[in-house]
Design an enzyme around this catalytic site. Structure first.
Site, short mmCIF file in Angstrom:
data_model
loop_
_atom_site.label_atom_id
_atom_site.label_comp_id
_atom_site.label_asym_id
_atom_site.label_seq_id
_atom_site.Cartn_x
_atom_site.Cartn_y
_atom_site.Cartn_z
N GLU A 1 39.35 30.59 36.53
CA GLU A 1 38.73 29.59 35.65
C GLU A 1 39.39 29.73 34.28
O GLU A 1 39.56 30.84 33.78
CB GLU A 1 37.21 29.83 35.50
CG GLU A 1 36.45 29.61 36.78
CD GLU A 1 34.93 29.89 36.65
OE1 GLU A 1 34.39 29.83 35.54
OE2 GLU A 1 34.33 30.18 37.69
N GLU B 1 30.79 35.39 40.46
CA GLU B 1 29.82 36.01 39.55
C GLU B 1 28.66 36.65 40.31
O GLU B 1 27.51 36.29 40.13
CB GLU B 1 29.28 34.96 38.57
CG GLU B 1 30.31 34.47 37.58
CD GLU B 1 30.61 35.46 36.47
OE1 GLU B 1 30.13 36.61 36.53
OE2 GLU B 1 31.35 35.07 35.55
C1 IPT Z 1 31.68 30.85 34.59
C2 IPT Z 1 31.15 30.48 35.93
O1 IPT Z 1 31.87 31.09 36.95
C3 IPT Z 1 31.15 29.02 36.18
O2 IPT Z 1 30.34 28.75 37.28
C4 IPT Z 1 30.65 28.27 34.99
O3 IPT Z 1 29.34 28.64 34.73
C5 IPT Z 1 31.48 28.62 33.82
O4 IPT Z 1 31.41 29.98 33.56
C6 IPT Z 1 31.03 27.92 32.56
O5 IPT Z 1 30.88 26.57 32.68
S1 IPT Z 1 30.89 32.36 34.17
C7 IPT Z 1 31.58 32.96 32.69
C8 IPT Z 1 31.18 32.24 31.53
C9 IPT Z 1 31.09 34.37 32.49
#
Ligand code: IPT
Length: 950
Positions: A485, A415
């Site tokens: 993720e 990010e």
């Molecule tokens: C994503 C992040 O990469 C991670 O660090 C964490 O914040 C996660 O979301 C939520 O818990 S960012 C994404 C929501 C745009």
């Protein structure tokens, strides 16, 4: 005019620092002397960077009045100041590279003598910091040796010329905020301090500097090629392979390859004139071929997790035992990959990944997420002034970790938008290490990267990507896809994992994903049990968004981890009533490590069991195995349960550890039947029907036999989960919010009729919220055979229902209940889209044992497919099966609680028997509940049979 004192200019300087040695490979030990400087250090906290001068660094300075802190550690977790949690917002004004005047600064002092056998005249010495947040300036014996940034990266200084045999003074000034903080905007607690090891390394003449172990595997020939490039020439030996070559020289020999499933390491030695460094060599080749990530010629499927470093008391200062616990927990739950979100972990963690076998995406310590609030204006990654700092970070990661076979992909960071600095990092990494791939999710066109990566894409989009219908740049279309993720594990959930897995397995291009995230970052706290954002009075914070892991802060597996374990199991077991099909879903290993067992259940009781012969299938193969003749039974519901277990102890699990299982139904359950032979009898303001006693005025159930029952009525409300509430930025419908808007948490029950007619007592009601015109016409029809009491609930929605129901069922209170037995799904909680791990059988628990202790309390603890349950002297049979929940507080109390400590058990056990539950989804950061798991307001009828068994 400048208001800044030059003595602290380095804090706001975009450069990575000065004085440190070039980065190099990290290794845990060698035969040269080293001295750990971990332990108790003298500590003084100042409110600003320049509140104190550097006199404290001078030998002879009297720090007698100072406090003490443990190193490694974070001072804010040791009684000095407080932690701050923000997701992506910078907790200071965004004016790079400037930081606030209020800049907590910790002066640290450590006094040490050298061991008697440490010869200061032989060669030099290096002082190594493995991690300091966020900026440090260092003095040894009064001499300023440099300053550095890059919190989760090592920094080494040559200090031989400054060392004395005794009475050395190491002074370290650590600033919480620095220019580096702009590059470290990860979603986690801001935790300043010297949080990783500090070590003094003896560097005798001709000792090792940097070295690069190149160990590839040729899957066609079955050979490994080894070449160790070393800054200092020497010899490389690997006794088991008969290797004895000079550094820089290649040798090819037959080897067993390293994979995460078969983590074969060969012990070797790098010997130079002054040092002998043990090597653990894994031969493997990573490549992008045919549009796929291949290791040793085969495509891999990542069943991964995102791992932040976390310990509920120590923060990110993890000890080796905790790191090992993470690895063992992962292996025992079938996880095969880790993304080191969002920074290189303690280097010893990667040794464990090599040893136990995990694929690693090693991610650089880089995130500038807060710039999204200003449309990425002034983003450091697109500003050449910052590029040296970015390249420094890339180099410190790659050089430190390049000798780990487990590391298969380098990640530029997380990010951070897009920009020239990222491109420069990717170019540098590709040039330095062509043996691995480069990842960065933010590079949507894959200009700099080798993998198309996304986060939280919903199922439908992942399916489209799998089918190559997603378009994108020419380069991207050629690349494999991962979800770096997905499956946001915040609170109850994530839901929909099995659905993702089915899609991953259907398309080669989809090479799996990494659950967000491994562990809840709750901080152990006397007030709350576990604290989260806001609990330390932070001016800006993101609440419990920091608690979104598959394990609780104490590393107890949450139901989400058990679900994931089942969804990603390496062996699939399914079949019909007579044969069982076994599929080896691994990428490399055969099934020789596993033993198989069958058992046969009648009404959930195991009546026979034995071992099952399964051919030793190669990766990807499947075969049918013949089940024995089923034992003769006298009716009843029957099924096979087949388990795959570790055949022998392994490094990560004991013999008998269950790796995978499947259940194969044989004969179906008979619905409970109760003849309506008793008739309701009225008198004394009561209606009696078999064992049931009711209030004649309103038809309320008062008791069943000797068991008093309170408040039995329809219930549609659940304490909203984090996934029900959804993330504020989600544009989709967020039902948690809508449910409250429409008053589903404050439904009113209007009594329309109490009718005694023939063999039944019928209570007619309408259940609806104030202010709205929709409702649920709800009839309770009671009958009895004299012994048992049967309730049929009929629900007919009226009006315009635009939202699904949280749940649909009845609830009631029992005066005392502790032990619970049931026949149905277990042992843990399950919801419509988190039910893969629910094994049908007989289970027992206490009421307290049914609760899942989410850090922020919310709906939890339902058991799926319950045929019958016994508690508090009652037996309840369902027709059809039901969702069973029992707790010592009401749903309203659960809903109101912010921390576990807000929940105090009352005298009543509240029981929910649900005909339906809305799914869980992953909307706290991701897609909501998929259509098949939504609970729509539709006509429904369901029955429970109650018997007093007290
Ligand atoms: C994503 C992040 O990469 C991670 O660090 C964490 O914040 C996660 O979301 C939520 O818990 S960012 C994404 C929501 C745009």
């Amino acid at each position: 005019m400048s208001f800044r004192t030059s003595a602290t200019d380095y804090v706001e300087d975009v450069s990575p620092g000065s004085g440190a040695l070039p980065p190099r490979a990290w290794y845990p030990r060698s035969d040269t002397a080293s001295l750990s400087l971990n332990g108790s250090w003298r500590f003084r906290l100042s409110a600003t960077a320049d509140a104190e001068d550097d006199a404290f660094a001078e030998p002879g300075y009297d720090a007698g009045g100072w406090a003490e802190v443990s190193v490694p550690g974070h001072w804010v977790l040791q009684g000095h100041g407080a932690p701050v949690y923000t997701n992506h917002l910078y907790p200071f004004p965004v004016d790079p590279p400037r930081v606030p005047t209020e800049n907590p600064t910790g002066d640290h002092l450590r006094f040490f003598d050298l061991p008697a056998d440490w010869d200061v005249t032989d060669g030099g010495a290096v002082l190594r910091f493995d991690g300091v947040e966020s900026c440090a300036r260092v003095w040894l014996n009064g001499t300023d040796i440099g300053e550095f940034k890059g919190s989760r990266l090592p920094h080494e200084f040559a200090v031989g010329h400054l060392l004395q045999p005794a009475g050395n003074v190491l002074a370290v000034r650590v600033h919480q905020w620095s220019a580096g903080s702009y590059l470290e905007d990860q979603d986690q607690w801001w935790l300043p301090g010297i949080f990783r090891d500090v070590t003094l390394l003896h560097r005798p003449a001709d000792s090792v500097l940097d070295f690069f172990v190149h160990a590839s595997y040729d899957h066609a020939g079955g050979t490994g090629t080894l070449r160790v490039d070393s800054d200092v020439a020497g010899r490389v030996t690997v006794p088991d392979l008969g290797i004895d070559v000079a550094t820089g020289e290649s040798v090819t020999v037959p080897v067993e390859p390293w994979t995460a499933e078969t983590p074969r390491l060969y012990d070797g030695l790098l010997a130079t004139g002054g040092e002998r460094v043990p090597l653990r060599i894994g031969f493997r080749t990573v490549e992008l071929a045919d549009g796929l990530i291949k290791v040793n010629g085969k495509a891999v499927l990542f069943k991964g997790v995102n791992r932040h470093e976390w310990h509920p008391r120590l923060g990110r200062a993890l000890d080796l035992a905790t790191m090992r616990e993470d690895v063992l927990l992962m292996k025992r739950h079938n996880v095969n990959a880790v993304r080191t979100s969002h920074y290189p972990p303690h280097p010893a963690f990667l040794d464990l990944c090599d040893e136990y076998g995990l694929w690693v995406i090693d991610e650089c310590d880089l995130e500038t997420h807060g710039f999204t609030e200003q449309a990425w204006r002034d983003n450091p990654v697109d500003d050449d002034r910052w590029t040296p700092a970015l390249l420094d970070r890339a180099a410190r990661m790659v050089e430190r970790d390049k000798n780990h076979p487990s590391v298969v992909i380098w990640s530029l960071g997380n990010e951070a938008g897009t920009g020239r600095g990222l491109t420069a990092m990717a170019e540098w990494i590709h040039g330095r290490d062509a043996s691995r791939l480069v990842h960065y999710e933010g590079d949507i066109d894959c200009r700099d990267t080798d993998v198309y990566s996304r986060m939280y894409a919903d199922h439908a989009e992942v399916e489209r990507i799998g089918r190559a219908l997603d378009g994108g740049t020419h380069r991207r279309r050629e690349l494999p896809f991962i979800l770096c993720e997905y499956g946001h594990a915040m609170g109850n959930g994530p839901g929909g994992l099995a659905d993702y897995q089915r899609i991953f397995e259907s398309h080669d291009r989809l090479q799996g994903g990494f659950i967000w995230e491994w562990i809840d970052h709750g901080i152990e706290d006397e007030r709350y049990g576990y604290a989260y954002g806001g609990d330390f009075g932070e001016e800006l914070h993101d609440g419990n968004f920091v608690c979104d892991g598959l394990v609780f802060p104490d590393r107890r597996p949450s139901p989400g981890l058990l679900e994931y374990k089942k969804v990603i199991e390496p062996v699939r077991i399914d079949g019909d009533g007579t044969t069982v099909r076994i599929t080896n879903r691994q990428d490399f290993a055969d099934l020789s490590a596993l033993a198989f067992e069958w058992s046969y259940q009648v009404d959930g009781e195991t009546v026979a069991s034995g071992s099952l012969a399964v051919p030793d299938l190669a990766a990807g193969e499947s075969a049918e195995a013949k089940l024995p003749e089923p034992p003769a039974t006298d009716g009843g519901e029957t099924r096979w349960t087949v388990r795959a277990l570790l055949a022998a102890d392994t490094s990560w699990g004991p013999a008998g550890h269950v790796v995978a299982w499947g259940q194969i139904p044989v004969s179906a359950r008979q619905s409970p039947s109760v003849a309506a032979t008793a008739a309701p009898v009225s008198g004394d303001g009561r209606i009696t029907l078999g064992p049931g006693v009711f209030d004649a005025r309103n038809g309320a159930l008062l008791s069943i036999g000797s068991v008093a029952v309170t408040g039995l009525r329809l219930d549609v409300w659940r304490a909203t989960t984090d996934n029900d509430d959804g993330a504020a930025w989600q544009s989709d419908l967020r039902y948690g919010e809508l449910w409250r808007k429409f008053g589903l948490h404050r439904m009113r029950h209007r009594l329309d009729a109490v009718q005694v007619a023939g063999d039944a007592l019928t209570v007619r009601t309408r259940v609806a919220p104030a202010a709205w015109e929709f409702g649920l016409a709800t009839d309770y029809r009671w009958t009895s055979d004299g012994d048992r009491l049967r309730l049929t609930v009929s629900v007919t929605p009226d009006g315009d229902w635009t939202v699904p129901l949280p749940r649909l069922g009845i609830r009631f209170g029992l005066p005392a209940a502790d032990r619970v037995r049931w026949f149905g799904g277990g042992p843990g909680e399950a919801y419509p889209d988190t039910r893969a791990a629910a094994l049908v059988g007989r289970w027992e628990s206490t009421v307290d044992g049914l609760q899942t202790p989410y850090v922020r309390p919310q709906e939890n603890g339902a058991r799926a497919d319950v045929r019958w349950a016994e508690l508090g002297g009652l037996r309840i049979d369902g027709d059809p099966e039901f969702w069973f929940t029992a707790r010592r507080w009401t749903t309203e109390q659960l809903d109101a609680a912010a921390h576990r400590s807000d929940l105090t058990p009352g005298d009543t056990v509240w029981v929910n028997l649900d005909h339906g539950q809305h799914g869980i989804g992953s909307q706290s950061c991701g897609p909501g509940v998929l259509p098949p798991y939504q609970l729509h307001a539709e006509p429904a009828e369901f029955t429970f049979v109650f018997a007093d068994i007290g």
